[in-house]
Design a protein around this motif. Structure first.
Motif, PDB file in Angstrom:
ATOM      1  N   HIS A  45      -8.342   1.233  -8.926  1.00  0.00           N
ATOM      2  CA  HIS A  45      -8.586   0.153  -7.954  1.00  0.00           C
ATOM      3  C   HIS A  45      -8.517   0.681  -6.532  1.00  0.00           C
ATOM      4  O   HIS A  45      -7.746   1.581  -6.246  1.00  0.00           O
ATOM      5  N   PRO A  46      -9.285   0.071  -5.626  1.00  0.00           N
ATOM      6  CA  PRO A  46      -9.080   0.409  -4.214  1.00  0.00           C
ATOM      7  C   PRO A  46      -7.657   0.015  -3.800  1.00  0.00           C
ATOM      8  O   PRO A  46      -7.023  -0.808  -4.472  1.00  0.00           O
ATOM      9  N   PRO A  47      -7.132   0.608  -2.727  1.00  0.00           N
ATOM     10  CA  PRO A  47      -5.751   0.325  -2.334  1.00  0.00           C
ATOM     11  C   PRO A  47      -5.452  -1.172  -2.250  1.00  0.00           C
ATOM     12  O   PRO A  47      -6.268  -1.942  -1.733  1.00  0.00           O
ATOM     13  N   TYR A  48      -4.304  -1.560  -2.760  1.00  0.00           N
ATOM     14  CA  TYR A  48      -3.959  -2.988  -2.832  1.00  0.00           C
ATOM     15  C   TYR A  48      -2.496  -3.214  -2.504  1.00  0.00           C
ATOM     16  O   TYR A  48      -1.673  -2.306  -2.558  1.00  0.00           O
ATOM     17  N   GLN A  49      -2.208  -4.471  -2.197  1.00  0.00           N
ATOM     18  CA  GLN A  49      -0.843  -4.896  -1.905  1.00  0.00           C
ATOM     19  C   GLN A  49      -0.041  -4.970  -3.189  1.00  0.00           C
ATOM     20  O   GLN A  49      -0.502  -5.554  -4.164  1.00  0.00           O
ATOM     21  N   ARG A  50       1.186  -4.500  -3.141  1.00  0.00           N
ATOM     22  CA  ARG A  50       2.043  -4.588  -4.309  1.00  0.00           C
ATOM     23  C   ARG A  50       2.986  -5.785  -4.354  1.00  0.00           C
ATOM     24  O   ARG A  50       3.242  -6.316  -5.434  1.00  0.00           O
ATOM     25  N   PRO A  51       3.540  -6.229  -3.225  1.00  0.00           N
ATOM     26  CA  PRO A  51       4.520  -7.326  -3.343  1.00  0.00           C
ATOM     27  C   PRO A  51       4.036  -8.544  -4.126  1.00  0.00           C
ATOM     28  O   PRO A  51       4.815  -9.110  -4.902  1.00  0.00           O
ATOM     29  N   ARG A  66      -8.258 -10.233  -4.344  1.00  0.00           N
ATOM     30  CA  ARG A  66      -7.535 -10.705  -3.157  1.00  0.00           C
ATOM     31  C   ARG A  66      -6.328  -9.837  -2.840  1.00  0.00           C
ATOM     32  O   ARG A  66      -5.728  -9.961  -1.779  1.00  0.00           O
ATOM     33  N   LEU A  67      -5.968  -8.961  -3.772  1.00  0.00           N
ATOM     34  CA  LEU A  67      -4.868  -8.029  -3.496  1.00  0.00           C
ATOM     35  C   LEU A  67      -5.338  -6.837  -2.666  1.00  0.00           C
ATOM     36  O   LEU A  67      -4.540  -6.177  -2.011  1.00  0.00           O
ATOM     37  N   TYR A  68      -6.632  -6.538  -2.727  1.00  0.00           N
ATOM     38  CA  TYR A  68      -7.139  -5.355  -2.020  1.00  0.00           C
ATOM     39  C   TYR A  68      -6.918  -5.481  -0.516  1.00  0.00           C
ATOM     40  O   TYR A  68      -7.197  -6.522   0.072  1.00  0.00           O
ATOM     41  N   PHE A  69      -6.472  -4.390   0.088  1.00  0.00           N
ATOM     42  CA  PHE A  69      -6.303  -4.416   1.546  1.00  0.00           C
ATOM     43  C   PHE A  69      -7.646  -4.644   2.232  1.00  0.00           C
ATOM     44  O   PHE A  69      -7.750  -5.345   3.230  1.00  0.00           O
ATOM     45  N   ARG A  70      -8.684  -3.975   1.705  1.00  0.00           N
ATOM     46  CA  ARG A  70     -10.026  -4.086   2.256  1.00  0.00           C
ATOM     47  C   ARG A  70     -11.009  -4.045   1.092  1.00  0.00           C
ATOM     48  O   ARG A  70     -10.718  -3.422   0.076  1.00  0.00           O
ATOM     49  N   PRO A  71     -12.177  -4.649   1.283  1.00  0.00           N
ATOM     50  CA  PRO A  71     -13.191  -4.527   0.232  1.00  0.00           C
ATOM     51  C   PRO A  71     -13.634  -3.062   0.132  1.00  0.00           C
ATOM     52  O   PRO A  71     -13.512  -2.307   1.099  1.00  0.00           O
ATOM     53  N   PRO A  72     -14.155  -2.664  -1.032  1.00  0.00           N
ATOM     54  CA  PRO A  72     -14.546  -1.262  -1.223  1.00  0.00           C
ATOM     55  C   PRO A  72     -15.491  -0.733  -0.138  1.00  0.00           C
ATOM     56  O   PRO A  72     -15.441   0.446   0.213  1.00  0.00           O
ATOM     57  N   SER A  73     -16.321  -1.611   0.436  1.00  0.00           N
ATOM     58  CA  SER A  73     -17.282  -1.164   1.462  1.00  0.00           C
ATOM     59  C   SER A  73     -16.596  -0.618   2.715  1.00  0.00           C
ATOM     60  O   SER A  73     -17.161   0.195   3.444  1.00  0.00           O
TER      61      SER A  73
END
Lengths: 411, 106
Positions: A45-51, A66-73
């Motif tokens: 997965h692209p970088p995402y929030q863990r909490p 919705r957990l992803y910090f940013r969309p892959p683009s």
């Protein structure tokens, strides 16, 4: 302190695509770094929030994207070479090259280690490798346990720290039968005072969670490879449908260690987040940094962001001294706990009753205010955070008086 | 999908097609609007996603909840139209919403 800025076209490689790794890359671009940036992440997965994993995501309120910090683009737009499902296997410091498990190599001018931490697992010899035994750390962990979150399923949570208690809250909310066992004499033993522990014990008790303290797990027993019961040290047996282990994390230092960097309860860094090799930095859960007279490691979002930003500032030549401002939060049922500061070494605790059922506990060492736990009392948290960051310590008598105007303490 | 505008502190307007049920903060972050730090990721725990709701929209957006109001009380340059953007849910009724990013977060 001012570092020598690196060549704006230098090649920067970041190992670990969690909060710290993501932040370092994004901040480097924000600060104008033009050279190649490579972000290496083991997960798909692209970088995402863990909490939210142990809260909203587990409850099914938040979808994965919705957990992803940013969309892959984003990564393409910002020229960040994001390599997912990719594992760094070695660092050659002489040649300044990172070797990947798939045989590729990535050269660097500066390297940032944001390798994070992994959950401590229950040993295989006590049944920790049975099916139905889970950890709470990444998306795969949560996705694996999701199907078990059905009403009346019996879950055993091993470990009464914040992760274990958050998992208990979500489980109870979804109608599961929840038992939490904590080997220490009380929950939150390592991280909070008896008062905060009592607050959460009472909260979980009212929600129907069975909370056993001083209850050590002896062994998990399975049938056909799947966990079915837990035997405790006192001989009692708890039937279970699945188990969640929340027994802490260990920093991922192996890569750094094999490369000969100094390790001390994490990858040892200085006040600029630099490791024992000046070309290599570390940030986030994996890094241990100077704090007061010793060295600590913080497992928190706030720390991951601030250290990663400090590294980015440092690399681009701005003042970079990392000044830790520890803060944490935990959501359980309708309670929001906000923690400012670090309570380690406290000798007294003062209670401040808040409005609308809120309460806060103020940790002192002598006259010095070290930390505050605020339950459903965000005003206290906001004031306490500022006081602690400014090194100010109002007297315990004043803060314990509910008539004291909090804002006045800041003047 | 409702369309919202987030005005950065330098005046740049970010026009965003926002999915219903997401928060204004999420949309700001995903579109890299500067000045929205959102360190806690939307848990109403850090007060670093403060925005000013445009006057014309204040009534439709409504006032902050009690927890949010307490956090806002200590934000930088708080005004009557201050909200934490993580607590504003996008809905069809907010099509056209305009919010402004403050000079800095607390």
């Amino acid at each position: 302190m001012r570092d020598e800025p690196i060549d704006p076209c230098a090649r920067i490689v970041v190992i670990g695509a969690g909060q710290a790794g993501f932040t370092a890359c994004a901040k480097l671009r924000d600060l104008g770094h033009q050279g190649p940036i490579t972000l290496i992440g083991e997960e798909a997965h692209p970088p995402y929030q863990r909490p939210p994993l142990s809260k909203g995501y587990l409850l099914g309120e938040i979808t994965e994207d919705r957990l992803y910090f940013r969309p892959p683009s984003f990564y393409e737009e910002r020229s960040i070479d994001l390599r997912l499902s990719s594992m760094a296997s070695a660092i050659d410091r002489d040649r300044k090259v990172v070797a990947l498990a798939d045989g590729a190599t990535v050269p660097y001018d500066r390297l940032i280690l944001t390798t994070g931490a992994r959950p401590r697992t229950l040993p295989a010899q006590i049944g920790g490798d049975l099916d139905g035994v889970f950890c709470v750390r990444n998306l795969a962990d949560i996705n694996a346990m999701a199907e078990h979150f059905r009403q009346d399923q019996r879950v055993l949570i091993v470990g009464g720290g914040y992760i274990g208690l958050e998992a208990a809250a979500v489980s109870a909310k979804l109608g599961l039968k929840v038992t939490v066992i904590e080997a220490a004499p009380r929950i939150l033993q390592r991280v909070a005072c008896p008062e905060t522990a009592a607050y959460f014990r009472d909260l979980h008790d009212r929600k129907g969670v069975t909370l056993l303290e001083g209850a050590a797990l002896e062994t998990l027993q399975g049938e056909e490879g799947h966990v079915r019961s837990a035997r405790l040290a006192d001989g009692s047996v708890i039937p279970v449908d699945f188990v969640i282990a929340g027994v802490g994390v260990v920093p991922n230092v192996e890569l750094a260690q094999a490369a000969g960097l100094s390790i001390d309860n994490g990858i040892a860094v200085d006040e600029n987040c630099r490791t024992s090799d000046p070309q290599i930095y570390a940030a986030g859960d994996c890094a241990s940094f100077p704090w007061r007279s010793g060295r600590i490691r913080l497992e928190s979002v706030g720390n991951a962001i601030e250290q990663a930003e400090a590294v980015a500032w440092s690399l681009t030549g701005a003042p970079s001294r990392y000044d830790a401002k520890p803060w944490f939060w935990s959501d359980q049922y309708e309670v929001k706990l906000q923690i400012a500061g670090l309570s380690a070494g406290y000798d007294t605790v003062t209670t401040r009753p808040g409005a609308a059922g809120g309460v806060s506990y103020w940790y002192y060492r002598g006259e010095e205010l070290l930390a505050v736990d605020a339950m459903n009392d965000p005003r206290v948290y906001m004031v306490a955070k500022r006081l602690i960051e400014a090194g100010r310590s109002p007297s315990a008598v004043i803060v314990g008086d509910p008539a004291t105007d909090l804002k006045a303490l800041l003047q | 999908m409702p369309r919202i505008s987030i005005v950065a502190k330098d005046g740049t307007v970010f026009e965003i097609q926002a999915e219903s049920r997401t928060s204004v903060m999420e949309n700001a972050v995903r579109n890299s609007v500067p000045g929205i730090e959102a360190e806690c990721g939307g848990a109403c725990a850090c007060a670093t996603c403060h925005v000013y709701v445009d006057d014309a929209w204040q009534e439709k957006v409504g006032p902050p909840g009690p927890m949010e109001a307490d956090m806002l009380d200590f934000a930088y340059d708080v005004r009557p139209n201050s909200r934490l953007s993580c607590q504003i849910r996008i809905a069809d009724a907010l099509d056209g919403l305009v919010v402004h990013v403050p000079e800095r977060q607390s």
